[in-house]
Design an enzyme around this catalytic site. Structure first.
Site, PDB file in Angstrom:
ATOM      1  N   GLY A   6     -19.407  -5.436 -61.061  1.00 22.60           N
ATOM      2  CA  GLY A   6     -18.654  -5.583 -59.813  1.00 22.60           C
ATOM      3  C   GLY A   6     -18.205  -4.219 -59.333  1.00 22.60           C
ATOM      4  O   GLY A   6     -18.311  -3.223 -60.058  1.00 22.60           O
ATOM      5  N   LYS A   7     -17.771  -4.136 -58.122  1.00 19.71           N
ATOM      6  CA  LYS A   7     -17.198  -2.878 -57.610  1.00 19.71           C
ATOM      7  C   LYS A   7     -16.363  -3.210 -56.386  1.00 19.71           C
ATOM      8  O   LYS A   7     -16.650  -4.182 -55.683  1.00 19.71           O
ATOM      9  CB  LYS A   7     -18.331  -1.926 -57.194  1.00 19.71           C
ATOM     10  CG  LYS A   7     -17.920  -0.478 -57.182  1.00 19.71           C
ATOM     11  CD  LYS A   7     -17.928   0.094 -58.583  1.00 19.71           C
ATOM     12  CE  LYS A   7     -17.465   1.523 -58.655  1.00 19.71           C
ATOM     13  NZ  LYS A   7     -17.639   2.074 -60.005  1.00 19.71           N
TER      14      LYS A   7
END
Ligand code: NAD
Length: 429
Positions: free
Chosen positions: A118-119
């Site tokens: 994720g980011k």
């Protein structure tokens, strides 16, 4: 996108070469071809599972309201909750957040962590904001993305312009909403709040460990090895210090202002003391000064780019004179430079393996928070070593089996693991 050694506008070809998303996509495609992945699975693994865009209203110190835009991208949850940093910067862009989220999926997979990638990011300029404004921004952004956060869903960490204080605010905001203290919702927290011993040094330690494993393959010994390190921050500075302690000769280090070089070896603890005191490396006695752009061209046995993206490119790769590159930074070598290094037989320990020590100890932090029992630094370091050495061996084995570089071996290994688990889980309907 940071670009090394160029401030002139880039032509289209170089823009593409320097685009981290395209760089990853190219390597993904080649690895997927080797694995003979069917088109459906390729589409699943290329496409982010979820992208959330939120508007974040913040009451500024002058009592006006400003609305910021924030993102959280969850690339893939097949292996477990998503894991990845949150950055605050004016140039945050959804495409870049997507690319970085996918990168995290492969990085977690390559070292065998039970996480997807994720980011997140918020478009803002933290240098122009007060601590109070940053706290309110962080808390409202957290509240707006909290439906998709959680120790079992998505676990953020610090990234560009965010730190342990930011993580403490996220943890507190999340905990207040769910009415219980949930330290495992973020990693990279202060030690007093559920952080892990050894986290600060973990990425540099991973660089040192993977360099050691690569050196063994090349039949070289640390005491006969000259190392050039680009960057003197968390990864480069600590990586150089740990390698110096293992007996390597560190001949050059750099920061954003320039590089220093002494072919007989730098006294790394003194260099880091000097940097802490003066705020820059240039001026360090017992060393020559070298412009940043030519540091990667210094002849050495090991080159550790640990500062910026696109440090080794089609423009300078012909002048890089080293036997081994250990990528401390994310994306320091372009796809075009890869091909040249490969032809010349230069071994490259790729970023998704070499700098995975950080996310590995983030995983340890998450485990310790969920157990409510904290490990000694020795335990953290020895478990990190086990994971990094095992991951290196596995990537090396896959690279040999497919007769490809370590980089492609790492991608093949990472993608295969996610694809295998996807097939086992099946397509939810
Ligand atoms: P940092 O901010 O602590 O240090 C960056 C260093 O690079 C500083 O010494 C800075 O002066 C130097 N620098 C900046 N521009 C430079 C240039 N043009 N030439 C030479 N030096 C330059 O950052 P960090 O945490 O060490 O991260 C470095 C890289 O490693 C980034 O690509 C980051 O994404 C990656 N990374 C970091 C971690 C981590 O745990 N910190 C984990 C994985 C990957």
């Amino acid at each position: 996108m940071s670009t090394q050694a160029t401030s002139a506008p880039l032509d289209k070809e170089l823009q593409d070469e320097f685009n981290p998303f395209l760089a990853m996509a190219k390597r993904f495609d080649i690895a997927a071809d080797h694995l003979d992945l069917d088109q459906g699975l390729r589409d699943v693994l290329r496409t982010p599972d979820r992208e959330l865009t939120v508007s974040v209203p913040v009451l500024m110190d002058d009592k006006r309201i400003r609305v910021y835009t924030g993102y959280r991208v969850q690339h893939n949850f097949v292996l477990g909750p998503c894991k990845g940093g949150i950055r605050f910067a004016p140039d945050v862009h959804l495409d870049e957040v997507r690319a970085l989220a996918a990168w995290m999926t492969w990085k977690c997979s390559v070292v065998g962590l039970p996480f997807g990638g994720g980011k997140g990011g918020v478009i803002c300029d933290p240098r122009e904001m007060s601590a109070g404004e940053l706290e309110r921004l962080t808390r409202r952004y957290t509240a707006n993305i909290m439906d998709i956060l959680g120790p079992d869903r998505d676990v953020p960490a610090p990234d560009v312009n965010t730190n342990d204080q930011t993580m403490a605010w996220i943890m507190d905001t999340y905990s207040m909403h769910v009415r219980s203290t949930q330290t495992a919702v973020v990693t990279g927290k202060p030690l007093s709040l559920g952080g892990s011993l050894g986290r600060r040094e973990a990425t540099g330690r991973g660089v040192m460990l993977t360099a050691r494993e690569a050196l063994k393959r090349l039949g070289m010994r640390p005491e006969d090895t000259k190392v050039v390190v680009q960057g003197s921050g968390n990864v480069g500075g600590i990586g150089a210090m740990l390698m110096h302690r293992e007996g390597y000769t560190i001949t050059s280090m750099s920061d954003q202002y320039g590089a220093i070089h002494n072919d007989k070896g730098l006294d790394v603890p003194k260099v880091l003391e000097f940097l802490a005191e003066k705020g820059r490396l240039t001026g360090f006695p017992d060393a020559d000064e070298v412009p940043n752009a030519s540091q990667v061209e210094i002849e050495c046995d090991v080159l550790v780019p640990a500062a910026v993206e696109n440090a080794i490119t089609s423009r300078n790769v012909d002048r890089v004179k080293t036997k081994l590159i250990v990528e401390g930074a994310n994306g320091p070598t372009t796809y075009q430079a890869d091909k040249v290094l490969d032809e010349r037989g230069v071994m490259v320990v790729p970023d998704i393996l070499a700098n995975a020590g950080g996310v590995t100890v983030s995983y340890f932090e998450w485990v310790q928070d969920r157990m409510g029992y904290f490990w000694t630094e020795e335990v953290v370091n020895s478990r990190l070593e086990q994971i990094m050495v095992r991951a290196f061996d596995e990537v090396d084995e896959v690279a040999k089996r497919y007769d490809v570089s370590l980089r492609l071996g790492a991608y093949i290994h990472a993608i295969d693991r996610v694809a295998t688990v996807y097939r086992l889980r099946g397509t939810f309907a």
